[in-house]
Each structure stands twice: as C-alpha cells, then as structure tokens.
Design an enzyme around this catalytic site. Sequence first.
Site, PDB file in Angstrom:
ATOM      1  N   GLY A 194      44.835  35.568  38.473  1.00  0.00           N
ATOM      2  CA  GLY A 194      45.092  34.763  37.274  1.00  0.00           C
ATOM      3  C   GLY A 194      44.033  33.685  37.114  1.00  0.00           C
ATOM      4  O   GLY A 194      43.480  33.481  36.021  1.00  0.00           O
ATOM      5  N   ASP A 223      46.820  38.636  50.037  1.00  0.00           N
ATOM      6  CA  ASP A 223      47.203  40.054  50.088  1.00  0.00           C
ATOM      7  C   ASP A 223      46.022  41.012  50.251  1.00  0.00           C
ATOM      8  O   ASP A 223      46.224  42.204  50.400  1.00  0.00           O
ATOM      9  CB  ASP A 223      47.940  40.464  48.791  1.00  0.00           C
ATOM     10  CG  ASP A 223      49.255  39.741  48.612  1.00  0.00           C
ATOM     11  OD1 ASP A 223      49.683  39.065  49.558  1.00  0.00           O
ATOM     12  OD2 ASP A 223      49.839  39.858  47.518  1.00  0.00           O
TER      13      ASP A 223
HETATM   14  P1  ATP Z   1      48.021  34.079  43.321  1.00  0.00           P
HETATM   15  O1  ATP Z   1      48.636  35.131  42.452  1.00  0.00           O
HETATM   16  O2  ATP Z   1      47.228  34.634  44.454  1.00  0.00           O
HETATM   17  O3  ATP Z   1      48.963  33.019  43.754  1.00  0.00           O
HETATM   18  P2  ATP Z   1      46.685  33.379  40.894  1.00  0.00           P
HETATM   19  O4  ATP Z   1      45.402  32.701  40.610  1.00  0.00           O
HETATM   20  O5  ATP Z   1      46.815  34.770  40.372  1.00  0.00           O
HETATM   21  O6  ATP Z   1      46.922  33.296  42.456  1.00  0.00           O
HETATM   22  P3  ATP Z   1      48.502  32.328  38.922  1.00  0.00           P
HETATM   23  O7  ATP Z   1      49.642  31.384  39.099  1.00  0.00           O
HETATM   24  O8  ATP Z   1      48.772  33.637  38.289  1.00  0.00           O
HETATM   25  O9  ATP Z   1      47.882  32.491  40.384  1.00  0.00           O
HETATM   26  O10 ATP Z   1      47.356  31.631  38.069  1.00  0.00           O
HETATM   27  C1  ATP Z   1      46.754  30.407  38.450  1.00  0.00           C
HETATM   28  C2  ATP Z   1      46.231  29.689  37.246  1.00  0.00           C
HETATM   29  O11 ATP Z   1      45.460  30.575  36.417  1.00  0.00           O
HETATM   30  C3  ATP Z   1      47.334  29.104  36.384  1.00  0.00           C
HETATM   31  O12 ATP Z   1      46.983  27.774  36.060  1.00  0.00           O
HETATM   32  C4  ATP Z   1      47.372  29.996  35.159  1.00  0.00           C
HETATM   33  O13 ATP Z   1      47.680  29.276  33.972  1.00  0.00           O
HETATM   34  C5  ATP Z   1      45.966  30.551  35.086  1.00  0.00           C
HETATM   35  N1  ATP Z   1      45.998  31.915  34.550  1.00  0.00           N
HETATM   36  C6  ATP Z   1      46.737  32.948  35.012  1.00  0.00           C
HETATM   37  N2  ATP Z   1      46.528  34.060  34.281  1.00  0.00           N
HETATM   38  C7  ATP Z   1      45.645  33.718  33.318  1.00  0.00           C
HETATM   39  C8  ATP Z   1      45.017  34.417  32.231  1.00  0.00           C
HETATM   40  N3  ATP Z   1      45.252  35.706  32.000  1.00  0.00           N
HETATM   41  N4  ATP Z   1      44.167  33.719  31.448  1.00  0.00           N
HETATM   42  C9  ATP Z   1      43.913  32.415  31.681  1.00  0.00           C
HETATM   43  N5  ATP Z   1      44.460  31.700  32.677  1.00  0.00           N
HETATM   44  C10 ATP Z   1      45.305  32.335  33.490  1.00  0.00           C
HETATM   45 MG    MG Z   2      48.050  36.357  40.990  1.00  0.00          MG
END
Ligand code: ATP
Ligand code: MG
Length: 472
Positions: A194, A223
């Site tokens: 994300g 993971d």
């Molecule tokens: P993990 O899943 O390993 O915990 P992640 O980076 O996938 O890490 P998320 O909580 O999904 O964790 O996202 C972290 C940040 O990225 C959040 O602030 C979220 O708003 C932003 N984010 C997630 N998906 C998107 C997207 N598709 N576009 C823009 N920002 C995103």
């Molecule tokens: Mg994630």
Amino acid sequence: RQKNIAIAASHVSNQFENDDFILEDVPHLTNFLPDLPSYPNPVQKSQAYSIVKRTFVSPEDVVAQNIVIQKDSPRGVHFRRAGPREKVYFKPEEVRACIVTCGGLCPGINTVIREIVCGLNNMYGVQDILGIEGGYKGFYSKNTLRLTTKLVNDIHKRGGTFLRTSRGGHDTHKIVDNLEDRGINQVYIIGGDGTQKGAALIYEEVKKRGLQVAVAGIPKTIDNDIAVIDKSFGFDTAVEEAQRAINAAHVEVESVENGVGIVKLMGRYSGFIAMYATLASRDVDCCLIPESPFYLEGRGGLFEFIERRLKENGHLVIVVAEGAGQEYVAAEVLATAEKDASGNKLLLDVGPWLSDKIKDHFTNFQKMAINMKYIDPTYMIRAIPSNASDNIYCTLLAQSAVHGAMAGYTGFTIGPVNSRHAYIPIARVTERTNTVKLTDRMWARLLASTNQPSFVASDQERVDTDNEVMKT
Ligand code: ATP
Ligand code: MG
C-alpha cells in the site's frame, strides 16, 4: 552491447523490438527536468569510500532477473544495478531529505532509518534530514523531527519504528504541497505494498508539478510477499523468532498425552514464513499455507494425519499461516466485509477456528481426549529488533536508496535481485505479490521433510472416498 539494450519506456514489463534483452528502467529527474545540472559525486572524497577501488557503478551495469537460463534462450528482464554513480544531481548542502514509515511493523525498520541518516551524512555530507512522524498522515498533521546521526545511533537495537506509523490518510496532493512548503527534495518511504502504491502517486504528482524531488521506496513486508526481490527485510528475523514459538509448542505437547500444538504465523497471501519456519525447525509435523488448499475430513485429510501422528508419536505440532483455509473459515464464521483504515480486507482468524475444529472432531467423533495448545506469536515476532543478517541487509537497502536518490533516480524501489541490489520501478513490485509456488522444489522439500499429506486429492476424489467409506 548498447545496440542490444531495449529500454522499457513505460517502466513496466513489456516486449521490445529486441526481446533478447529487456531493461526495465527507473525514472530519472532529467526525464522531466532536462536542464538539471549534475555535479561530481562527493562520495569518493568521503572517509568511507576513500580507498574503494571501483567506487562507481556504471549506469550501464544491470542485474539479470533470470540467472538460470538455457543456452540460446532470451536473456530476459534486467534492472539497473544499485550503487554510487559518478555524477549526482544534488549539491549535498542543498539536500533536504525526509523519511516516513507506513503500514504494519516489521523487524529492521529502525535499522533502515538509521542507515539512511548515516548514509546521507557520512557518505554525502547531507545534514538536513527530517523524520515525518506517524506515517503519511504525518506530512500534514504531525510535527517533524530533525534526524541526526547522534539521535538515530542506537535505534536499531529497538523494535518497531522510531518514527511511528499509521494506516490510511494518504492524500497525494496534500503530501506534495507539504513537500513544497517544507522545501523537501528527497523522500525516503519505508512501507509495504500500500505504501509503495502511495509512493508511486507522490512520484507522479512531483513529476506533474516539475519538482526536483527524488522519491525512493524501501519495500517492507515481513511476509516476504514482494515480487522480484530475493527477500524482504525482517523476514529472516521473523523465521528465527518463530522458532521460539514452535519450540514452546513442542515442549508443551511433548509433556502431555495426545498433545496437539498449533502455532499461527504471519502470511496473509503467502506462506513463506510458515514454510521457512517449518523447514528450519524439524519439530513441525504439518505446515498449512494459503497457497496449498487443505481439507479436514476423509482419506488424506488433516484429521486422519493427526490421528496417525498421535498414535505414532503421542503428540504433534501444526504451523498454520494466517491466510490458510480462509475459504472454510469464511463459510462458517459470519463473513464480515470489514476493512482496515487503508482499505485492506480483514482476514478471519484461522487459528482458533482450526483449534476448535480439531478439538471438536477428536472429542465428539473420535472419542479421544486431546490436549490442545494454541500459540499466536504474531505481535511478539513483529515487535523485535532485526537479527544480524537483517541488519546487514537493511544497511545495504538504505545505502543503495541514498545513492539512487543522489544520482537523480526517482520513482524507484530498491531490493536484491539474485543477490545484487537493483533499482526497480515501483509498479513492478506492487502489481503482483510473491507467493509460494507449490510446483517449485521448495514446497516439495518441505513435504519431504515433514512427510505431511500434500492434500492434492481433487474434490471429486474426496467425495468418492467418503462415499466408499460410508458404503462399507
Ligand atoms: P503492510 O500491509 O505490510 O502492513 P502497507 O504499506 O501495505 O504495509 P497499508 O496500511 O495498506 O500498509 O498502507 C500504508 C499507507 O499507504 C497508508 O497510509 C495508506 O493510506 C497508503 N496506501 C495504501 N494503499 C494505497 C493506494 N492504493 N494508493 C495510495 N496510498 C495507499
Ligand atoms: Mg499491505
């Protein structure tokens, strides 16, 4: 050789006029700021690099994604090799860098933060480094923190993230407005899939506004589910720490009659932690991962296997990845469409579900008393500091990110490809996740080690078997 290089203009996988050699390139600031001046790289004069023989990596050095190829087969996809370049596109005294951490915790985040600060400072003489607190939201709702080598000196000894983290709250425009307001020109973004999607949007917006801002992503996922790269930081530590939980389960079940231990490990869509923890341990009788569907009843099912192992050994340990068996859990637990603040689907908990199913089966159907011990070490694993090998790995990631940003690359993420660090287009690591391939040898090695059922019987075969049993 130059003639053979076909550069991927769209930065995503593509076939080109010469498909023998494909370079999936990362963007460079000069793509949209063609007149940007360059300077000699000061790294050579730094204490660190003063006696290095071959200081600079040639921009033409590439890393091959496929290293095992047949004679005459195409050479396939390549990425630019990471490392210091002869020319940089920032004067160190004009750099204002920032670091942000987003998403869930993972061992090693603090080491990456520390090494970005130390790398910028000790290799390039950059002094102005800001920590953005509390994830993406921190750009516009929290205070920033001035990061110095002294401040970050010991942070790698602690788990978690020194800068704190959050989910949700990504607002590309507000973030880039904030970069402009603060005069930030290098952004280091540590986070999962994300977060990296968010980093790609920031890069696009920066490009649209024509700002001289380098955006570097450091992929984080405990993971190990990030495509292209060899493995993600924190994974090694997680596998090591999981041994303690497996060992505890084993000690518990060995000490009682008909002991059944279940250890739930991380792995929403990929069973790498469960698979490697099982391979490392030798106390695990059966490993269940999301990629390998399993079934409970009938011939070749989990109940039959448990019964056999209990008769043979008096105890057994099962490792289950959090994403395994979701189809069963969803069918029985009232499925909710719950999502977290970032929009990720919340998984139903397979651990208690599996424990209940096994207890119920042996108590009510087999009339066999079992001693169930269930351990969920997830938060204990996520919260520890990284081990020695992850610390070294995090150092390389951070330094490669710093070299890349100083050299003017942007919209890139960093990671080892066949053990050489490379600059990878962000889209390449977010477009798909890395999963355990059941047809690869690693899963076969696990099956050979545990001698657990492979659960490959088709549904039809199972129905037939069940009918046969009923008929007899
Ligand atoms: P993990 O899943 O390993 O915990 P992640 O980076 O996938 O890490 P998320 O909580 O999904 O964790 O996202 C972290 C940040 O990225 C959040 O602030 C979220 O708003 C932003 N984010 C997630 N998906 C998107 C997207 N598709 N576009 C823009 N920002 C995103
Ligand atoms: Mg994630």
